[in-house]
Design an enzyme around this catalytic site. Structure first.
Site, PDB file in Angstrom:
ATOM      1  N   HIS A  50       0.865  -1.187   0.000  1.00 13.18           N
ATOM      2  CA  HIS A  50       0.000   0.000   0.000  1.00 13.18           C
ATOM      3  C   HIS A  50       0.902   1.239   0.000  1.00 13.18           C
ATOM      4  O   HIS A  50       1.208   1.787   1.059  1.00 13.18           O
ATOM      5  CB  HIS A  50      -0.885  -0.037   1.249  1.00 13.18           C
ATOM      6  CG  HIS A  50      -1.989   0.968   1.250  1.00 13.18           C
ATOM      7  ND1 HIS A  50      -3.214   0.728   1.816  1.00 13.18           N
ATOM      8  CD2 HIS A  50      -2.055   2.232   0.771  1.00 13.18           C
ATOM      9  CE1 HIS A  50      -3.984   1.804   1.675  1.00 13.18           C
ATOM     10  NE2 HIS A  50      -3.304   2.724   1.058  1.00 13.18           N
ATOM     11  N   GLU A  89      -2.610  -1.640  -3.239  1.00 10.17           N
ATOM     12  CA  GLU A  89      -3.743  -0.869  -2.710  1.00 10.17           C
ATOM     13  C   GLU A  89      -3.393   0.606  -2.717  1.00 10.17           C
ATOM     14  O   GLU A  89      -2.226   0.957  -2.511  1.00 10.17           O
ATOM     15  CB  GLU A  89      -3.979  -1.177  -1.237  1.00 10.17           C
ATOM     16  CG  GLU A  89      -4.279  -2.559  -0.856  1.00 10.17           C
ATOM     17  CD  GLU A  89      -4.267  -2.691   0.672  1.00 10.17           C
ATOM     18  OE1 GLU A  89      -4.729  -3.736   1.120  1.00 10.17           O
ATOM     19  OE2 GLU A  89      -3.797  -1.786   1.396  1.00 10.17           O
ATOM     20  N   HIS A 122      -8.640  -5.758   7.114  1.00  7.04           N
ATOM     21  CA  HIS A 122      -8.430  -4.743   8.153  1.00  7.04           C
ATOM     22  C   HIS A 122      -8.680  -5.324   9.528  1.00  7.04           C
ATOM     23  O   HIS A 122      -9.770  -5.762   9.840  1.00  7.04           O
ATOM     24  CB  HIS A 122      -9.280  -3.485   7.964  1.00  7.04           C
ATOM     25  CG  HIS A 122      -8.442  -2.255   8.146  1.00  7.04           C
ATOM     26  ND1 HIS A 122      -8.032  -1.817   9.378  1.00  7.04           N
ATOM     27  CD2 HIS A 122      -7.857  -1.443   7.246  1.00  7.04           C
ATOM     28  CE1 HIS A 122      -7.256  -0.766   9.212  1.00  7.04           C
ATOM     29  NE2 HIS A 122      -7.114  -0.527   7.934  1.00  7.04           N
TER      30      HIS A 122
END
Ligand code: PXP
Length: 237
Positions: free
Chosen positions: A43, A70, A190
């Site tokens: 990410h 991401e 998450h």
């Protein structure tokens, strides 16, 4: 079968604390795959405080499983992803200064923008996923923008798990059933960890992939990376 993608941002965070190249994120990606990870997630954030843009280029050639990038689809991010051509791109709506992703897309408000960005990635043959919460309106919206997958934002599940796991998972089960009816594939991520992962995949249908970073890398401090990846895989099987 749900695949495990390991998010290696935390490895880069430790490296960046000192400068230099310890720990080596490329080696971490190679080892995660060797130990059984079925994908690697990165990410890159605009300030490059964990994974840098250069890391993304460096990691790409060594991936033998699935590479997932991401991020918020800024012009710079879109250019990076189109050049690197990962197997999957996951779009998150987080602002540049967010500590971590903390919400899913409003797929109705951002419909036109998402349609445009997703078509750009699809032209390059990159599978798309968008980060969403369990609001059925956002899932209906996701079904209208031609994304291949959604990624369910699991923080509310994780924070509710220790209080009442049946209640915590209800919205996710319903959202997944709804997404499957629309023909969407589903990822999740998450705050998933060794305590809450198994119950999630048992009770939420059709999860293709989970991406896990913070808890998994933290567990690796105690159990080692090899054992930790195997422990997570065991929860998924
Ligand atoms: N999915 C998305 C979209 C994320 O932004 C993150 C955190 O970078 C994760 C999954 C993984 O979350 P965690 O680090 O809590 O496992």
């Amino acid at each position: 079968m749900t695949k495990l993608s390991v998010n290696i941002n935390k490895i880069a965070t430790i490296r960046n604390a000192r400068g230099g190249n310890i720990p080596d994120v490329r080696l971490a990606a190679i080892n995660c795959e060797k130990f059984g990870a079925e994908g690697i997630t990165v990410h890159p954030r605009p300030d490059e405080r964990h994974i840098t843009y250069q890391d993304v280029y460096d990691i790409r050639p060594i991936i033998t499983t699935e590479f997932n990038i991401e991020g918020y689809p800024s012009k710079k991010f879109i250019d990076l992803v189109c050049k690197v051509k990962p197997h999957q791109v996951t779009l998150v709506p987080d602002p540049p200064d967010a500590i971590t992703s903390n919400a899913g897309w409003d797929t109705i408000k951002h419909k036109d923008f998402l349609i445009e960005v997703i078509s750009e990635f699809k032209e390059k043959g990159i599978r798309t996923s968008i980060f969403v919460d369990t609001d059925l309106k956002n899932i209906d919206g996701a079904a209208k923008i031609n994304t291949d997958r959604i990624e369910l934002y699991t923080e509310p599940y994780a924070s509710g798990f220790s209080i009442n796991k049946e209640k915590a998972v209800t919205d996710f089960t319903r959202a997944a059933q709804h997404a499957l009816k629309h023909g969407l594939q589903i990822n999740a991520g998450h705050d998933l960890n060794l305590e809450n992962l198994k119950y999630f995949v048992k009770n939420v249908p059709g999860i293709s992939e989970v991406s896990i970073g913070h808890a998994l890398i933290s567990d690796a401090l105690y159990f080692g990376l090899d054992n930790t990846i195997k422990l997570y895989l065991r929860e998924l099987r």
